[in-house]
Enzyme design. Structure first.
Site, short mmCIF file in Angstrom:
data_model
loop_
_atom_site.label_atom_id
_atom_site.label_comp_id
_atom_site.label_asym_id
_atom_site.label_seq_id
_atom_site.Cartn_x
_atom_site.Cartn_y
_atom_site.Cartn_z
N LYS A 23 0.99 -1.31 -0.17
CA LYS A 23 0.05 0.05 -0.07
C LYS A 23 0.95 1.12 0.12
CE LYS A 23 -3.83 -2.31 2.40
NZ LYS A 23 -4.74 -2.15 3.65
N GLY A 31 -12.22 -5.57 6.56
CA GLY A 31 -13.44 -6.15 6.59
C GLY A 31 -13.86 -6.22 5.18
#
Length: 825
Positions: free
Chosen positions: A683, A805
């Site tokens: 990232k 999630g």
């Protein structure tokens, strides 16, 4: 007295016995509501038989020609059933027509040629037989009717094949004939007329529709109903645009504009009687007789600023004529038009340069050679002297036209049109705008016809935009995405005008695909195919590319997806990816991949690769785009590691914390992949490269949350055992941080100035931050990014929220998909 309604039945509506029966029911139902007149075309198939008979007869093939004549009669008899059986009045009339046609064909065989006048007479038998059969069927169903030969009513000149109507004589004949019909339904032959010397003429393309509007004008009809085997006038060609819908209403002017640009449903002459009389026309569907169809009248829909439809005229060519000496004032447009008109070349559109020194003409590709020859003759001297540049011809192009009552007087319609085309990489070769303000046109390469029609149709909201999604990967994120699409489809269609439709679901070895859309209900049965190798083949991508708004959605973490992305872009498919790996390839390969997307002008959205549903990349791009200077990027990019560090700070053992996070669905199937910090490093690389920084993954200073010796255990049970053995040491480190007033966090840091100080450009690892640090406030799976810039120097710009999630990541993928379509249009 109730005004008559004129019904017209086309050849396709009479093309089978069941269709003929349906047409009879429609006429009977309409007559029950008031007086009607019926105009009929030749039944589908009979005109082809008659043309073939004429051609064979002219070639001397008498047996073949007569066989075609007999086939025509057999077709008519079959479609009309018992009323055309031997011994009936209708059959007697049909046999008489058959004998007359046989004699005519015999004469053509003897002469070995047929004139245009003879061909008009031969073709007339199709409508004449259709009229006799339909009148007999109506009589048999209790509807008084009589066959009427329009050659006794429609007076024309002697331009055989495309005759001009003598309106005063025709009006008088029609009004006189109507007095003799009484309460019977006249079944009038369409397409036919009569020259001054009594010979048969035909009215050219859409001639039967023209007959119907002539009858309506003469009789002062309430309306004309044109019955077809389609829902009405469509917002686009359904063969090109799956989402094309029938229009409820349009104006005469819009219909004329469509006719001007080749729409087969209309012909300019058809509209003239209606415009002169103000009589509306309604296009109705024989398969749905209760549907209202499309009403064409003087007022139209009333919204003069709204586009009505997009039409495409394919198989065209563009001729460019330009003077060589631009310093000499000259005009060549009139001579070009005269030459093409003399050669009988159809010219759909021309555009002229400001000084008249160049002209582009759009002509049918089949007439391109004729057009070039005509222009070379007309400009022979200028071409020989070098005063005219060599003629240029672009073949196999499409004329695309956007039609609306007054759209070109509306702000920025041309701009929106060309912006939409540009968004999908379509170049306009020639541009034109009608003087009527009802259309704007452009010539495009034929290969771009489908993409152009679809994107323009969507850009002007002629229907809702459909995003056809091929979803790869049905893990936590993929499953949640499918659920969100299912639950929000109708709301998105209603509020945004975008309808996401999942047409395919692919895993590493299975594929489910249906271009009409998959049923996403949890208990839905879907036909799934198991394949060897990747299920996303070139053939599948080709099928996906034929759909409007095709998007490949990558919810996997698979290697090698960059090659698949490039194959998709090459076919005009957009890509939305939650997969970080393509963006963290070696810099040169990653740059080449992005260039591939730019070359094909296709979108690549990847917001979720960094912050799940947080707008991290979008915020960074906006800062860079507006000229800000990034001084430091710092963040907790992993909701999973944020969750773990929070549990550790609360006193949990690391092995217990990992088991808890795994049970909650926050970790990868192998938690080692999270604890290694490699995902965070990826990232960070993605963000660093968005800043324009050159950095490779192996250049990141990476420290995992737990020692490499623990991570080396790839077996899950062995790893958890090793983690338990390390728990006391980890607890001691956390206690030390707590005693020092600091908080354990796992952060990434991008410092563009660091290499000048001999420090790494990108650092990733566990850090003890002060209690007032933004990361110290994170709860649960929250992630955050802080951008310190020239503008945000004292107080960094923070982006913070749930960072892990399946639900939030899937929401980010769906948001990327919707944003893609909002941006394109």
């Amino acid at each position: 007295m109730t005004a008559v309604r004129v019904l017209k039945m086309g050849g396709a509506t009479l093309g089978r016995r069941d269709r003929v029966a349906r047409a009879v029911q429609i006429v009977a139902a309409e007559r029950a509501q008031g007086p009607v007149a019926l105009v009929v075309s030749a039944m589908s198939g009979t005109t082809d038989q008659l043309l073939a008979a004429a051609r064979l007869a002219a070639a001397g093939d008498q047996d073949g020609a007569h066989a075609r004549v007999h086939a025509t009669l057999a077709l008519v008899v079959d479609h009309h059933g018992d009323v055309a059986a031997p011994g009936t009045a209708a059959r007697h009339t049909l046999d008489g027509l058959h004998a007359e046609l046989d004699r005519l064909i015999h004469g053509v065989c003897l002469l070995r040629e047929h004139s245009t006048a003879a061909l008009d007479l031969i073709l007339s038998f199709g409508e004449r037989m259709s009229s006799v059969g339909m009148a007999a069927l109506l009589q048999a169903h209790g509807v008084p009717a009589l066959a009427v030969d329009a050659r006794t009513l429609v007076h024309t000149d002697d331009r055989f094949g495309d005759a001009l109507v003598d309106w005063p004589a025709t009006e008088a004949a029609l009004r006189a004939a109507a007095l003799t019909w009484g309460d019977r339904v006249p079944v009038i032959t369409g397409f036919l007329g009569r020259a001054p010397d009594g010979r048969t003429t035909t009215l050219g393309r859409n001639g039967s529709d023209y007959t119907a509007t002539l009858v309506a004008r003469a009789l002062g009809a309430a309306e004309v109903q044109v019955w077809r085997d389609m829902a009405g006038v469509m917002t686009a060609d359904p063969a090109l645009v799956d989402e094309a819908l029938p229009l409820t209403r349009m104006s005469f002017g819009e219909a004329l504009e469509l006719a001007t640009f080749g729409a087969r449903m209309f012909h300019p002459r058809t509209m003239i009687p209606l415009i002169a009389s103000g009589i509306p026309m309604r296009i109705r569907n024989t398969s749905e007789p209760d549907a209202p169809g499309t009403l064409v009248d003087a007022d139209g829909a009333g919204d003069r600023a709204r586009a009505t439809s997009v039409t495409t005229l394919e198989h065209q060519a563009v001729l460019d004529v330009q003077v060589a000496r631009l310093d000499r004032p000259t005009t060549i447009g009139a001579r070009v038009h005269a030459a093409l008109d003399a050669a009988g070349v159809t010219v759909w559109m021309t555009t002229h340069s400001a000084m008249g020194q160049a002209i582009s003409a759009v002509v049918p590709m089949a007439q391109a050679d004729t057009a070039v020859a005509a222009l070379e003759r007309a400009f022979a001297r200028e071409l020989d002297d070098g005063d005219l540049q060599p003629l240029r011809v672009a073949r196999d192009v499409t004329l695309l036209t956007l039609v609306g009552e007054a759209i070109t007087r509306t702000f920025d319609v041309p701009g929106r049109l060309f912006q939409a085309l540009s968004a999908v990489g379509v170049t306009a070769l020639v541009i034109g705008q009608s003087a009527s303000a009802r259309s704007v046109s452009c010539v495009i390469p034929a290969a771009d016809t489908r993409d152009a029609a679809r994107v323009v149709h969507a850009a002007f909201n002629l229907t809702h935009r459909r995003a056809h999604l091929l979803v790869m990967g049905v893990g936590v994120v993929g499953r949640e995405l499918l659920a969100q699409v299912r639950d929000q489809q109708e709301e998105l269609r209603r509020t945004l005008g975008i309808l996401p439709v999942v047409v395919g679901i692919a895993t590493s070895r299975t594929l489910t695909f249906d271009p009409a859309g998959l049923d996403l209900a949890p208990d839905a049965h879907r036909d799934t195919t198991t394949v060897d190798g990747s299920p996303v083949t070139d053939a599948l991508l080709d099928r996906l590319a034929r759909l409007t708004g095709a998007v490949l959605v990558d919810c996997t973490a698979a290697d090698g997806m960059e090659a698949l992305y490039e194959r998709a872009w090459a076919r005009g498919i957009h890509v939305v990816g939650a997969n970080k790996k393509p963006l963290t390839l070696p810099q040169a390969r990653r740059d080449a991949m992005l260039e591939h997307a730019r070359t094909h002008r296709r979108a690549y959205r990847y917001e979720t690769t960094v912050g799940a549903s947080l707008p991290v990349i979008a915020t960074l791009q906006q800062l860079v785009r507006t000229g800000d200077t990034l001084r430091l990027v710092e963040g907790s990019f992993s909701g999973t590691l944020g969750y773990l560090t929070n549990l550790l700070m609360d006193g949990a053992r690391v092995d217990v914390a990992v088991r808890d996070a795994r049970a909650a669905g926050y970790t990868e199937p192998l938690p080692q992949d999270d604890l290694s910090g490699l995902d965070v490093a990826r990232k960070a690389i993605i963000l660093a490269r968005e800043l324009g920084l050159q950095v490779e993954l192996d250049e990141v200073a990476l420290t995992p949350l737990v020692p490499a010796s623990v991570l080396a255990h790839r077996d899950l049970d062995a790893f958890l055992d090793a983690l338990a053995a390390h728990a006391d040491a980890m607890a001691a480190e956390v206690d030390a941080l707590r005693a020092d007033g600091r908080v354990l966090r796992y952060l990434a840091r991008i410092d563009p100035a660091a290499p000048a100080r001999g420090a790494p450009l990108v650092q990733v690892g566990p850090v003890g931050v002060a209690a007032d640090h933004p990361a110290a406030r994170l709860r649960g799976t929250e992630a955050f990014v802080a951008f310190t810039t020239r503008r945000y120097a004292e107080y960094p710009l923070l982006v913070q929220g749930a960072g892990a999630g399946g639900a939030v990541t899937a929401a980010g993928v769906l948001s990327d998909t919707l944003g893609l379509f909002e941006r394109l249009i």
